[in-house]
Design a protein around this motif. Structure first.
Motif, PDB file in Angstrom:
ATOM      1  N   PHE A  49      29.913   5.530  38.419  1.00 49.35           N
ATOM      2  CA  PHE A  49      28.840   5.911  37.632  1.00 49.35           C
ATOM      3  C   PHE A  49      28.898   7.542  37.302  1.00 49.35           C
ATOM      4  CE2 PHE A  49      24.479   7.887  38.523  1.00 49.35           C
ATOM      5  CZ  PHE A  49      23.884   7.239  37.589  1.00 49.35           C
ATOM      6  N   GLY A  50      29.178   7.754  36.259  1.00 53.24           N
ATOM      7  CA  GLY A  50      29.463   9.144  35.721  1.00 53.24           C
ATOM      8  C   GLY A  50      28.372   9.507  34.862  1.00 53.24           C
TER       9      GLY A  50
ATOM     10  N   HIS B 276      27.854   1.854  32.190  1.00 52.58           N
ATOM     11  CA  HIS B 276      28.882   0.896  32.192  1.00 52.58           C
ATOM     12  C   HIS B 276      30.228   1.553  32.156  1.00 52.58           C
ATOM     13  CE1 HIS B 276      31.366  -2.080  29.854  1.00 52.58           C
ATOM     14  NE2 HIS B 276      30.315  -2.918  30.297  1.00 52.58           N
ATOM     15  N   PRO B 277      31.211   0.916  32.898  1.00 50.61           N
ATOM     16  CA  PRO B 277      32.210   1.788  33.210  1.00 50.61           C
ATOM     17  C   PRO B 277      33.265   2.085  32.018  1.00 50.61           C
ATOM     18  CG  PRO B 277      32.511  -0.660  34.217  1.00 50.61           C
ATOM     19  CD  PRO B 277      31.270  -0.352  33.726  1.00 50.61           C
ATOM     20  N   SER B 278      32.998   1.455  31.016  1.00 46.08           N
ATOM     21  CA  SER B 278      34.039   1.546  29.648  1.00 46.08           C
ATOM     22  C   SER B 278      33.204   2.433  28.733  1.00 46.08           C
ATOM     23  CB  SER B 278      34.214   0.202  29.297  1.00 46.08           C
ATOM     24  OG  SER B 278      33.158  -0.362  28.577  1.00 46.08           O
ATOM     25  N   THR B 279      32.107   2.903  28.910  1.00 46.73           N
ATOM     26  CA  THR B 279      31.470   3.670  27.726  1.00 46.73           C
ATOM     27  C   THR B 279      31.688   5.000  27.883  1.00 46.73           C
ATOM     28  OG1 THR B 279      29.404   3.415  28.944  1.00 46.73           O
ATOM     29  CG2 THR B 279      29.488   1.956  27.317  1.00 46.73           C
ATOM     30  N   HIS B 280      32.705   5.551  28.890  1.00 51.85           N
ATOM     31  CA  HIS B 280      33.038   7.118  28.930  1.00 51.85           C
ATOM     32  C   HIS B 280      31.694   7.950  28.891  1.00 51.85           C
ATOM     33  CE1 HIS B 280      37.196   6.527  27.143  1.00 51.85           C
ATOM     34  NE2 HIS B 280      36.767   5.216  27.243  1.00 51.85           N
ATOM     35  N   GLY B 281      30.887   7.404  29.856  1.00 53.69           N
ATOM     36  CA  GLY B 281      29.738   8.297  29.998  1.00 53.69           C
ATOM     37  C   GLY B 281      28.589   7.539  29.889  1.00 53.69           C
ATOM     38  N   VAL B 282      27.370   8.139  29.445  1.00 52.04           N
ATOM     39  CA  VAL B 282      26.180   7.463  29.329  1.00 52.04           C
ATOM     40  C   VAL B 282      25.671   7.008  27.859  1.00 52.04           C
ATOM     41  CG1 VAL B 282      24.999   8.364  31.423  1.00 52.04           C
ATOM     42  CG2 VAL B 282      25.079   9.683  29.387  1.00 52.04           C
ATOM     43  N   LEU B 283      26.675   6.326  27.266  1.00 50.94           N
ATOM     44  CA  LEU B 283      26.325   5.736  25.853  1.00 50.94           C
ATOM     45  C   LEU B 283      25.741   4.347  26.031  1.00 50.94           C
ATOM     46  CD1 LEU B 283      27.136   6.219  22.890  1.00 50.94           C
ATOM     47  CD2 LEU B 283      29.048   4.783  23.395  1.00 50.94           C
ATOM     48  N   ARG B 284      24.979   3.963  25.286  1.00 47.17           N
ATOM     49  CA  ARG B 284      24.457   2.472  25.000  1.00 47.17           C
ATOM     50  C   ARG B 284      24.794   1.597  23.940  1.00 47.17           C
ATOM     51  NH1 ARG B 284      18.357   1.727  25.251  1.00 47.17           N
ATOM     52  NH2 ARG B 284      18.466  -0.659  24.655  1.00 47.17           N
ATOM     53  N   MET B 285      25.612   0.954  24.054  1.00 48.99           N
ATOM     54  CA  MET B 285      26.038  -0.144  22.930  1.00 48.99           C
ATOM     55  C   MET B 285      25.017  -1.347  22.940  1.00 48.99           C
ATOM     56  SD  MET B 285      30.080   0.027  22.242  1.00 48.99           S
ATOM     57  CE  MET B 285      30.638  -0.111  24.165  1.00 48.99           C
ATOM     58  N   VAL B 286      24.393  -1.601  21.924  1.00 48.34           N
ATOM     59  CA  VAL B 286      23.449  -2.739  21.884  1.00 48.34           C
ATOM     60  C   VAL B 286      24.308  -3.664  20.841  1.00 48.34           C
ATOM     61  CG1 VAL B 286      21.391  -3.675  21.460  1.00 48.34           C
ATOM     62  CG2 VAL B 286      21.470  -1.583  22.065  1.00 48.34           C
ATOM     63  N   VAL B 287      24.856  -4.816  21.404  1.00 46.32           N
ATOM     64  CA  VAL B 287      25.735  -5.894  20.610  1.00 46.32           C
ATOM     65  C   VAL B 287      25.199  -6.898  20.462  1.00 46.32           C
ATOM     66  CG1 VAL B 287      27.840  -6.484  20.640  1.00 46.32           C
ATOM     67  CG2 VAL B 287      27.409  -4.701  22.193  1.00 46.32           C
ATOM     68  N   ARG B 288      24.959  -7.532  19.037  1.00 46.68           N
ATOM     69  CA  ARG B 288      24.700  -8.771  19.027  1.00 46.68           C
ATOM     70  C   ARG B 288      25.827  -9.651  18.872  1.00 46.68           C
ATOM     71  NH1 ARG B 288      21.874  -9.398  13.485  1.00 46.68           N
ATOM     72  NH2 ARG B 288      24.000  -9.976  12.866  1.00 46.68           N
TER      73      ARG B 288
END
Lengths: 220, 632
Positions: A49-50, B276-288
């Motif tokens: 968690f970063g 999310h471990p793959s979003t390289h930080g605190v980005l949020r992807m909302v995916v349909r």
């Protein structure tokens, strides 16, 4: 076996006088607290968690040079359900804090929080920002604060060791998670016109009504 | 080299520029006097549009007097004058005149200074500006940001919602009269700190004892918070305006792999992030998604919005240098370089020769370590968990060690100054840099290529994934390695040269695949070119006098002449621009960061539609964003 005076933590257990000589090195006597703490302090599972810049130094700490695995903490879990330790590594923003609190609530007890860096401790260089929370301790109980912007990997390791010391001192008789009653849940803050801490809801209602006539902006 | 000399057009004759100068602009609509300073491009616009334009003197560009004409002007600039790319779009608030200025910078893809044009709308939100997204799709996020920060509405924007703050936040934070909860004064240093002040904790000073403010009548118990309501609804019903702007995307059943045509399937919405471990930080992807296939994707940003620009406008000019480190925190030095170049251009000063070399050395080392990091973590996203990253972090650590030895900090170096740098390399440090550049890093790159470039799994996972054509990349204002991997040789170091890059012999690598694999390979090629620059710089630096690292005297309180500038540099992520407006005071009137990561994310939606969920992660990794720069 010859008595060799070393500082190894196992010696105290090994050479306990209460154990008959013939059972030495086969039967160990210790307290439950010690055994329990000895085990769990060496196998903390931090949450993967970063938040910001500090996360980069956290990754470097886990990499080959500083090697977090030496201390038994390398198993970073992406899910809060499997994690013992939350490293708040970076600026806590108002938009993010509901998620952080929710993640914390999802972690099983015993759980610990490290505030890594100036931002997570107090808001740091961004404290005055309108979207910045002045430290994660406004919402979560923090066990160890690590200063620095960002803290060096060595500083993070030092923080870990301090947390180990803290864990060592805990006793099964007093820890909250074996007590009766509901586990403490931090209410998830709400994103309204501004970040709303529900624990302060009554105060906010009262103050807003009192301030109805005057401007809510602080005096310049 | 003309770019490092101060442009005389940026200097304003009027002293408090935001107050006095623009009134004169409005009064004098006939361009008779100013025609002489007009560029051919401006002349062409003037001839085509006639009365709607005036060309005021104090900045490089022109003002579109009628906001309704902005889109026509943009279309004319793009199609007739070949300004193919929208570099930057932002706004400036002038409360004294009751206007908000919307600023556009457009660029030729073949190079040259960007052209600036502006329009002005009243602050009361009565006038909407036509969105330029139909002309430049890359404006989408930037217009949302302007709306979020200034409350300027854009008509016919596909998805005008707040972007950095949440829906429902009270106020338009970057307006000059909007004060944050911890407001203490307009400019630093605050009297409470210096000289000899006694600072009180901010919490003790403000009425709420915390960094919050609530409007009158707010009742938390009755408030219904719904920051994502519109987002989910528009994605579920498919009623978002995006289909209009990108008609070539076919998300019909035929393109959905593994689904029979005509078979009715349920689509569900999944949130990836902000944790999310793959979003390289605190980005949020909302995916349909339809099964494993992505049919729509929207990004939710702002989870690391640290109010860089608001704080930057309170800070003095010098204060901002360490803050720029924290923009793109992987490559702090590159950001610093952009900022000091922008301020130097306004102040009309030149760094010393030695300082120029030191800056280039630092910037290129930064590029190498950033690309190491980026490649390592693309591999992470591909499932090669942490092993390749470990290899490259080891190399990166060696470069970081050099930074630490020279500047005192591993990441937040705070190294560059106006007119120079903070510290010189000692001979030992130079020897260490040479050892890295001539011996260690080339071998590390060889090893990297041996490990990865022909790896079958990597090829299978990346070739053809996340494709974006050159035309679409330019339209989306994609910059940096991703644009060059799509076949566009656009690199600010060549297109709009700054510092001493014109002295070095190096190439701009270009690949034509436009997919994740080429975005990986272009980074390898760029590291090799950076090494070429470094070799030359490290050879030439000995010809400059040691210790001569600061032009003029060291100063703490810089006076920057009134005016404005847009300076840009090529960071490892792409074009990083600083749009600065000074009113002659000790802090910037406007401090805007044109962030490459933020604008590169514009194109993410088009790249991912039709791909698998697992590929969305890789595509995001290949864009190489850093959230500190995305959200600022």
């Amino acid at each position: 076996m010859a008595e060799v005076a070393t500082n190894h933590p196992m010696d105290e257990i090994k050479n306990d006088p209460r154990v008959p000589a013939e059972l030495n090195n086969n039967v160990f006597i210790t307290t439950l607290d010690k055994l329990y703490n000895w085990g769990r302090k060496r196998s903390m599972w931090p949450m993967l968690f970063g938040l910001a810049c500090c996360a980069i130094e956290m990754i470097c700490t886990a990499a080959s040079r500083h090697d977090l695995a030496r201390f038994g903490w390398e198993l970073m879990r992406p899910s809060p359900r499997q994690a013992d330790l939350m490293i708040v590594s970076g600026t806590v923003t108002k938009k993010m804090v509901p998620q952080i609190v929710r993640l914390y609530n999802q972690m099983p007890e015993p759980r610990y929080v490290i505030a890594m860096g100036a931002c997570a401790t107090s808001g740091g260089p961004f404290k005055e920002g309108y979207n910045v929370v002045s430290g994660i301790d406004k919402f979560l109980p923090v066990d160890v604060y690590i200063p620095g912007c960002p803290p060096r990997p060595e500083a993070l390791l030092h923080g870990f060791i301090k947390l180990q010391e803290k864990i060592e001192k805990q006793s099964l008789r007093t820890v909250s998670w074996y007590r009766k009653g509901e586990a403490t849940v931090v209410p998830v803050p709400v994103l309204g016109p501004d970040l709303t801490d529900l624990r302060r809801a009554q105060e906010i209602v009262g103050r807003v009504q009192a301030n109805q006539t005057e401007a809510v902006q602080p005096a310049a | 080299m003309s770019e490092t000399t101060p442009a005389p057009a940026t200097a304003t004759p009027a002293k408090p520029a935001p107050k006095a100068a623009p009134a004169a602009r409005h009064a004098e609509k006939k361009p008779a006097v100013t025609l002489a300073t007009m560029t051919p491009e401006m002349n062409a616009v003037q001839q085509h549009f006639g009365e709607v334009l005036i060309q005021p003197a104090p900045f490089e560009g022109f003002l579109v007097t009628d906001p309704a004409k902005v889109r026509d002007v943009a279309l004319f600039l793009r199609d007739q004058l070949h300004f193919e790319m929208l570099s930057n779009q932002t706004a400036v608030d002038y409360p004294a005149e009751n206007v908000i200025e919307v600023v556009y910078h457009v660029s030729h893809i073949s190079g040259g200074r960007p052209l600036c044009f502006k329009t002005r709308v009243p602050r009361d939100e009565s006038v909407a500006v036509p969105s330029v997204t139909p002309v430049y799709p890359g404006a989408e996020f930037q217009e949302r940001e302007i709306y979020d920060m200034y409350g300027v509405r854009f008509s016919e924007h596909p998805d005008l919602r707040r972007i950095l703050m949440w829906e429902g936040f009270n106020g338009w934070p970057l307006r000059k009269d909007w004060k944050e909860a911890y407001y203490e004064g307009d400019t630093k240093p605050f009297d409470s700190r210096w000289p000899g002040g006694h600072h009180k904790l901010a919490e003790e000073r403000v009425p709420w004892a915390d960094n919050v403010n609530y409007p009158p009548g707010f009742d938390p118990n009755a408030y219904v918070s719904n920051p994502d309501g519109n987002l989910y609804e528009s994605m579920l019903t498919g009623t978002n305006g995006h289909e209009l702007s990108a008609p070539e995307i076919d998300i019909g059943a035929d393109t959905v792999v593994g689904v029979e045509p005509g078979l009715k399937t349920d689509q569900i919405i999944v949130n990836m992030g902000p944790q999310h471990p793959s979003t390289h930080g605190v980005l949020r992807m909302v995916v349909r998604i339809d099964g494993e296939t992505i049919t729509d994707l929207k990004l939710v940003l702002g989870y690391l919005h640290r109010n860089h620009e608001k704080i930057g406008e309170r800070n003095t000019w010098l204060h901002n240098i360490p803050y720029t480190d924290r923009l793109d925190y992987i490559c702090g030095m590159a950001n610093e370089m952009g900022y000091v170049i922008a301020v130097e251009r306004m102040m009309g000063i030149q760094p010393t020769e030695r300082a120029e070399y030191l800056r280039v050395i630092m910037a290129e080392l930064t590029r190498i370590q950033s690309h190491f990091w980026a490649i390592g973590f693309v591999l992470n996203d591909l499932g090669a968990f942490y092993t390749p990253a470990l290899y490259f972090i080891t190399e990166r650590d060696l470069i970081i060690d050099l930074f630490e030895a020279v500047t005192g900090s591993r990441m937040m170096c705070n190294y560059m100054r106006f007119g120079g740098v903070a510290r010189d390399f000692t001979p030992e440090q130079l020897a260490r840099a040479r050892e890295l550049v001539f011996e260690r890093i080339p071998r590390a790159i060889d090893e990297l290529e041996r490990l990865l470039s022909d790896n079958e799994i990597i090829k299978a996972r990346t070739i053809g994934v996340g494709y974006m054509s050159a035309e679409r990349s330019i339209a989306y204002s994609l910059t940096g390695p991703c644009l060059r991997a799509a076949g566009v040789p656009y690199d600010i170091r060549r297109a709009d040269p700054y510092s001493i890059y014109d002295r070095f012999d190096f190439d701009i690598p270009v690949l034509y695949g436009g997919d994740v694999y080429d975005r990986y390979r272009i980074r390898v090629l760029e590291m090799r070119q950076s090494l070429r620059i470094l070799e030359q710089a490290l050879n030439q630096i000995d010809q400059t006098p040691a210790g001569d690292i600061q032009a003029g005297k060291k100063a703490y309180n810089h006076r920057v002449p009134a005016g404005q500038t847009y300076a840009r540099v090529e960071t490892p992520k792409g074009e990083l621009g600083f749009y600065l407006v000074s009113d002659g005071g000790q802090n910037p009137w406007r401090y805007h960061v044109r962030s490459s990561s933020f604008i590169n994310l514009n194109s993410m939606r088009e790249m991912t539609i039709g791909q698998k969920v697992a590929d969305a992660v890789v595509i995001l990794g290949s864009l190489d964003i850093v959230l500190g720069e995305v959200d600022r």
